[in-house]
Each structure stands twice: as C-alpha cells, then as structure tokens.
Scaffold this motif. Structure first.
Motif, PDB file in Angstrom:
ATOM      1  N   LEU A  58      32.071 -17.355 -12.085  1.00 47.11           N
ATOM      2  CA  LEU A  58      33.490 -17.057 -11.913  1.00 47.11           C
ATOM      3  C   LEU A  58      33.647 -15.705 -11.228  1.00 47.11           C
ATOM      4  O   LEU A  58      32.978 -14.731 -11.587  1.00 47.11           O
ATOM      5  N   THR A  59      34.536 -15.649 -10.226  1.00 49.25           N
ATOM      6  CA  THR A  59      34.894 -14.393  -9.564  1.00 49.25           C
ATOM      7  C   THR A  59      36.405 -14.245  -9.589  1.00 49.25           C
ATOM      8  O   THR A  59      37.134 -15.168  -9.201  1.00 49.25           O
ATOM      9  N   LEU A  60      36.883 -13.093 -10.052  1.00 47.03           N
ATOM     10  CA  LEU A  60      38.306 -12.763 -10.037  1.00 47.03           C
ATOM     11  C   LEU A  60      38.496 -11.518  -9.186  1.00 47.03           C
ATOM     12  O   LEU A  60      37.765 -10.533  -9.354  1.00 47.03           O
ATOM     13  N   GLU A  61      39.479 -11.565  -8.288  1.00 46.22           N
ATOM     14  CA  GLU A  61      39.719 -10.418  -7.398  1.00 46.22           C
ATOM     15  C   GLU A  61      41.211 -10.132  -7.306  1.00 46.22           C
ATOM     16  O   GLU A  61      42.007 -11.007  -6.971  1.00 46.22           O
ATOM     17  N   LYS A  75      32.092 -11.961 -11.857  1.00 45.06           N
ATOM     18  CA  LYS A  75      32.374 -10.831 -10.976  1.00 45.06           C
ATOM     19  C   LYS A  75      33.857 -10.488 -11.078  1.00 45.06           C
ATOM     20  O   LYS A  75      34.709 -11.360 -10.938  1.00 45.06           O
ATOM     21  N   LEU A  76      34.150  -9.217 -11.326  1.00 46.90           N
ATOM     22  CA  LEU A  76      35.523  -8.735 -11.403  1.00 46.90           C
ATOM     23  C   LEU A  76      35.708  -7.689 -10.311  1.00 46.90           C
ATOM     24  O   LEU A  76      35.027  -6.655 -10.316  1.00 46.90           O
ATOM     25  N   LEU A 130      26.959  -9.588 -14.809  1.00 46.51           N
ATOM     26  CA  LEU A 130      28.321  -9.099 -14.749  1.00 46.51           C
ATOM     27  C   LEU A 130      28.419  -8.077 -13.623  1.00 46.51           C
ATOM     28  O   LEU A 130      27.663  -7.107 -13.583  1.00 46.51           O
ATOM     29  N   GLY A 131      29.340  -8.310 -12.690  1.00 45.17           N
ATOM     30  CA  GLY A 131      29.590  -7.367 -11.607  1.00 45.17           C
ATOM     31  C   GLY A 131      30.978  -6.772 -11.742  1.00 45.17           C
ATOM     32  O   GLY A 131      31.965  -7.506 -11.855  1.00 45.17           O
ATOM     33  N   LEU A 132      31.061  -5.450 -11.757  1.00 47.10           N
ATOM     34  CA  LEU A 132      32.338  -4.739 -11.855  1.00 47.10           C
ATOM     35  C   LEU A 132      32.510  -3.922 -10.581  1.00 47.10           C
ATOM     36  O   LEU A 132      31.776  -2.941 -10.364  1.00 47.10           O
ATOM     37  N   TYR A 133      33.473  -4.296  -9.749  1.00 47.53           N
ATOM     38  CA  TYR A 133      33.655  -3.657  -8.458  1.00 47.53           C
ATOM     39  C   TYR A 133      35.088  -3.135  -8.358  1.00 47.53           C
ATOM     40  O   TYR A 133      36.039  -3.910  -8.458  1.00 47.53           O
ATOM     41  N   LYS A 134      35.234  -1.836  -8.198  1.00 49.99           N
ATOM     42  CA  LYS A 134      36.560  -1.215  -8.106  1.00 49.99           C
ATOM     43  C   LYS A 134      37.434  -1.598  -9.297  1.00 49.99           C
ATOM     44  O   LYS A 134      38.661  -1.740  -9.172  1.00 49.99           O
ATOM     45  N   ARG A 184      32.306  -2.681   0.162  1.00 48.29           N
ATOM     46  CA  ARG A 184      32.595  -4.101   0.104  1.00 48.29           C
ATOM     47  C   ARG A 184      31.903  -4.733  -1.090  1.00 48.29           C
ATOM     48  O   ARG A 184      30.690  -4.624  -1.257  1.00 48.29           O
ATOM     49  N   ALA A 185      32.659  -5.364  -1.919  1.00 45.62           N
ATOM     50  CA  ALA A 185      32.083  -6.050  -3.080  1.00 45.62           C
ATOM     51  C   ALA A 185      31.506  -7.391  -2.658  1.00 45.62           C
ATOM     52  O   ALA A 185      32.016  -8.043  -1.745  1.00 45.62           O
ATOM     53  N   PRO A 186      30.429  -7.818  -3.298  1.00 44.17           N
ATOM     54  CA  PRO A 186      29.858  -9.115  -2.961  1.00 44.17           C
ATOM     55  C   PRO A 186      30.849 -10.231  -3.236  1.00 44.17           C
ATOM     56  O   PRO A 186      31.641 -10.165  -4.167  1.00 44.17           O
ATOM     57  N   THR A 187      30.808 -11.278  -2.414  1.00 48.04           N
ATOM     58  CA  THR A 187      31.675 -12.442  -2.624  1.00 48.04           C
ATOM     59  C   THR A 187      30.840 -13.695  -2.684  1.00 48.04           C
ATOM     60  O   THR A 187      29.693 -13.700  -2.293  1.00 48.04           O
TER      61      THR A 187
END
Length: 508
Positions: free
Chosen positions: A346-349, A393-394, A417-421, A505-508
C-alpha cells in the motif's frame, strides 16, 4: 601460411650459421605471436545471443542505444552478426529537441530491428517550458508528433512497449487520433501516455485546452490482445467505449476532474480486468455520485458484464494499491467503493504541493481512520485487511501521533515501512508503549526495514534507541538534505544507513 608455420618449416641441418642464428631468434618468438581470441571460436548463433543479453540488460535506455554501436565496431565479423541480430536494434528513442541525427538513427534502427518487437520511448518535454504560456506556443507541435507517428505507424504491429511524455495535450491528442487507424496492435504489452502537468489534479482544476476536451477512443475501440500494463497521466479517452481489458497493471494519474470516468465506466473497465494485480489512482479517480450501480469483477460472467448487485468493487487479485489524493473527503468516498482481500503493498501520498495557495498541510486523518475502520457491509466483510499488508509507503502524510498509532496497530505483518516527507508524528507512533500499558509490543512489531526521507534525524535516533530491547529495527536508512557531521556520526553508531543520494523524490 602464417609466419609461425614458415619458421617451423625451415630446414635446420645444412643451413649456414647466419640462417641458423636467425632461426633460433624467430623460433623464440613463435609462442608470442597473437592468438585468435576465444570469441572467434563461438558460432554466430551463440555470439548473437551474447549480444542480445548485453543489450537487454543494459542499466538504462541510453545503453541500449550505445551497446549495439560499440559491439558492431569491434570487427567485421562482429558487425555482421550484430546487424543481423534484430533484437539488438529494437529500442527507439527520440527526445526533445528532435534532430536529424535522432530521426536518422530511428530509421536505421527500425530497418535493422527486422521483425523484432519494438520498445519505443518518446520524450518531448522541454525543461525550459513556461507553464504560464499558452500550449500553442510550445516548440513541439502536433505537426511534429504527426511526422514521427508517420515514421512509426508502419511498424505498429511490432510495438511491444510504447511510452510518450509531453508537456502539452496536442501531441497526446495526435497520438490518440492516429492510432485509431492502427490495423494491428497485437504485440503491444505496455502503454504509458504522460501529459506531465500535475496541476490538473488539483481540487478545482478542469481540463484545458477546452477545444480539445472531447474524448477519443483509444485504438479506435479495438482491443490490443496482449496489452497488460497501462499508465494514463493527465490523459483521458472515451471511457464509455474503452478497449481496456485483461490488464494486470492500471494507473490513473493527475486527471482533471471533468474528464475522469464515471463510477459505472470505471467499474466496467475493472470488470474486464479480472486478473488485475496493481491499481494506482493518483489525484482523482472516477466520479462518485449516488446513482451509480457498482458490481464486482469477481461476479463477471464469461459472456458479459456482471450483475449489479453490490455497493463495493471487489478486486480479488490486486496485491498493490497506490492512492494519491488532493481531497481527503473524496479519497474516503473512493475507498468506500473498494475491497482488497489480497492486498500486500500500500502507498498513500498527499498531494498538497499541487495547490500553491493552500495555507495548511493536507490532513490525512480521515483516510487513516477509514483504512482501520471495521467493515460497514456484510457483502465485503474485509474491505481493507491491514493485517496482511507487508509493505507500506507514506508520502507527505500528515496526522497526529494518536492517529498514526491507531493506524500502525492494525499492521501485524508489516515488513517494510517508508516514510517520505511525512511528519515526525509517524515516527513517534512507532515507539514502544509506556511500561504501564497493557501491551508491551510496539506497533508494527514485525517491521524489519524502515526507510525515511526528510524526517528529523534526532527523532529517528530516539526511536532506534527506544526499540533496541524489543522489536529492534535491523535495517534503517535516512536521506536528509541537512545533516550535521555530529548527527551523522550518532546515526551511524545507532546502525542507521545514511543514503548519499539527496534527491527529494520518494520512491513510487
């Protein structure tokens, strides 16, 4: 006869002393003469396969162009083998600004590729383009796109992967109009069309230019039998007559709100993609109203669309879902329409940057609470099984610590878990509970890898120390633009990997 053979055949018994001395001298050089390289003993068929391997596994597209050139210039034999190996020349790259050299190369590659499936990459973005100007002033015009399509359309039956990136709509519109005439696209597996203007995904933006708003049927409504992956970035088509079927990967990105499909049209597309594995909706997805009748692709019969019996779109095979949003209320309504029983990633942006006039950060609290809410319908008892997700990823997700804590507590199988910005509240929420808490396990106890971009180094360090004794984090990495040598040293001692690449740039 070679020099070595001549020397070996020289008589030795009755030669004069001078000749004998010369024989000894030349004889000592016999073993030093150049030997044919091992590759000269390889049959052409095997050499061709080696060339294909070198070309296909190049690190980037530029190498897929340079590798055939280099290999074909080693020797006459290598050149003949290379030119006769069509798969080495099947990557067609044309970028802005176009030049005679690029087009000449494309013509040569198309000829040498013979019958090999084509990988086409067209990038006509102008780095100096002023977004405030009228699109008609862009130096890459629809006429330029037309000329390139005339070159490529005769090989449409060989397109395997086609990617087009533009700043404006006219080249995309030209592509949609021209490909309506394509007689056969049965080799096409991946299609990516990008109008690279994320502004159209902002909350109140509508499509422009208005005179070109009318939708065009993709491929004239004819299905591309092998098409499995499609990305539409700022690109709309005639959704009511969509040929999108049997996809495994579908991405809707940055569509203007007035050209998105209706919920029924979107459901019809999903109904035709029973084995969909990856779904991404970034910006805005289908239009949501109270009159749509929603059904499940799982209910589809072999002869047509399913019966409209449910209020939820069940996607039984989707393992990865990406949601980017500018409007939290819309995002919550959209989530109410889906069920992901097999989800694993799951990715939330949050796309707050799309609105330069926004005074506050985009609050993701309603979305996080919706994802952890209990089922609201007996038809889909597990709409979003957070406990099965392994990768999360958030990106630019903002909420308070208690909200993040409730959200993370539902992830019992999370590995990455990825936390970007994302606000530091997310890191605070990962800390072990206080001693008086009834539970001693920290949130996401199964977590083994944590990746952070642009978060507070000291907050991350505190988390590392707090989780040393229980649910330790084995792999933690941080990318930060501003990091003092002292903080860098402390993080390194705590086991944090400092990423050297400073890209935001965050990974997508």
């Amino acid at each position: 006869m070679t020099t070595a053979e001549i020397i070996a055949n020289l008589a030795s018994d009755d030669l004069p002393p001078t000749t004998m001395n010369a024989r000894r001298l030349f004889g000592s050089f016999t073993g030093c003469l150049p030997k044919p390289p091992p590759s000269s003993r390889l049959p052409n068929e095997l050499l061709s396969e080696i060339f294909l391997f070198a070309t296909r596994f190049a690190e980037d597209r530029a190498e897929t162009i340079s590798t055939p050139i280099v290999l074909s210039q080693v020797s006459a034999r290598w050149r003949n083998v290379a030119i006769s190996t069509g798969g080495m020349w099947n990557t067609i790259i044309i970028t802005f600004p176009t030049s005679r050299q690029q087009l000449s190369r494309a013509v040569t590659w198309l000829k040498r590729s013979r019958s090999a499936p084509l990988d086409i990459f067209l990038d006509f973005r102008d780095p100096s383009w002023d977004w405030d100007l009228a699109e008609s002033l862009h130096t890459f015009r629809w006429q330029d796109m037309e000329a390139i399509l005339r070159l490529l359309m005769t090989h449409a039956h060989r397109w395997k992967r086609f990617e087009l990136l533009t700043d404006t709509w006219a080249p995309i519109f030209t592509f949609l109009c021209y490909t309506r005439r394509a007689k056969s696209l049965n080799t096409l597996e991946t299609l990516s069309l990008h109008r690279c203007n994320a502004f159209f995904a902002s909350k109140d933006a509508t499509f422009a230019p208005v005179e070109m708003r009318k939708p065009v049927q993709l491929f004239g409504g004819r299905a591309a039998e092998r098409l499995r992956r499609i990305t539409l970035t700022g690109v709309h088509v005639d959704w009511a007559a969509s040929p999108l079927r049997n996809l495994t990967k579908l991405k809707f990105r940055y569509l203007a709100s007035d050209v998105t499909p209706s919920m029924d049209e979107f459901t019809s597309i999903l109904t035709g993609c029973r084995h969909l594995r990856h779904l991404a909706i970034i910006g805005r997805g289908p239009r949501i109203d109270n009159t749509s009748s929603i059904s499940s692709p799982a209910d589809a019969g072999p002869q047509g669309p399913p019966l409209k019996v449910s209020s939820v779109i069940e996607l039984p095979h989707v393992t990865e879902f990406v949601l980017g949003f500018t409007d939290a209320d819309y995002a919550v309504k959209l989530l109410d329409k889906f069920s992901f029983p097999a989800i694993r990633k799951l990715t939330l942006e949050g796309l707050a940057d799309l609105d330069p006039l926004a005074l506050n950060d985009l609050d993701a609290t309603p979305i996080l609470e919706r994802l952890t809410a209990p089922p609201t319908t007996t038809i889909s008892p597990f709409p979003f099984p957070s406990s099965r997700i392994q990768s999360l990823k958030l990106i630019a997700i903002n909420a308070d610590t208690p909200t993040f804590l409730r959200f993370f507590n539902d992830f019992h199988a999370l590995v990455f878990l990825g936390l970007y910005k994302t606000k530091n509240d997310a890191i605070h929420a990962l800390a072990p509970p206080p001693p008086e808490s009834p539970s001693s396990a920290p949130p996401c106890a199964t977590l083994t890898r944590l990746e952070c971009h642009d978060v507070s180094p000291m907050v991350l360090l505190d988390l590392m120390l707090a989780r040393t004794k229980q649910a330790r984090l084995p792999h933690v990495s941080l990318r930060s633009e501003e990091l003092s040598s002292e903080n860098r040293s402390k993080l390194f001692d705590a086991g944090v990997e400092i990423l050297r690449d400073r890209s935001n740039r965050a990974p997508t």
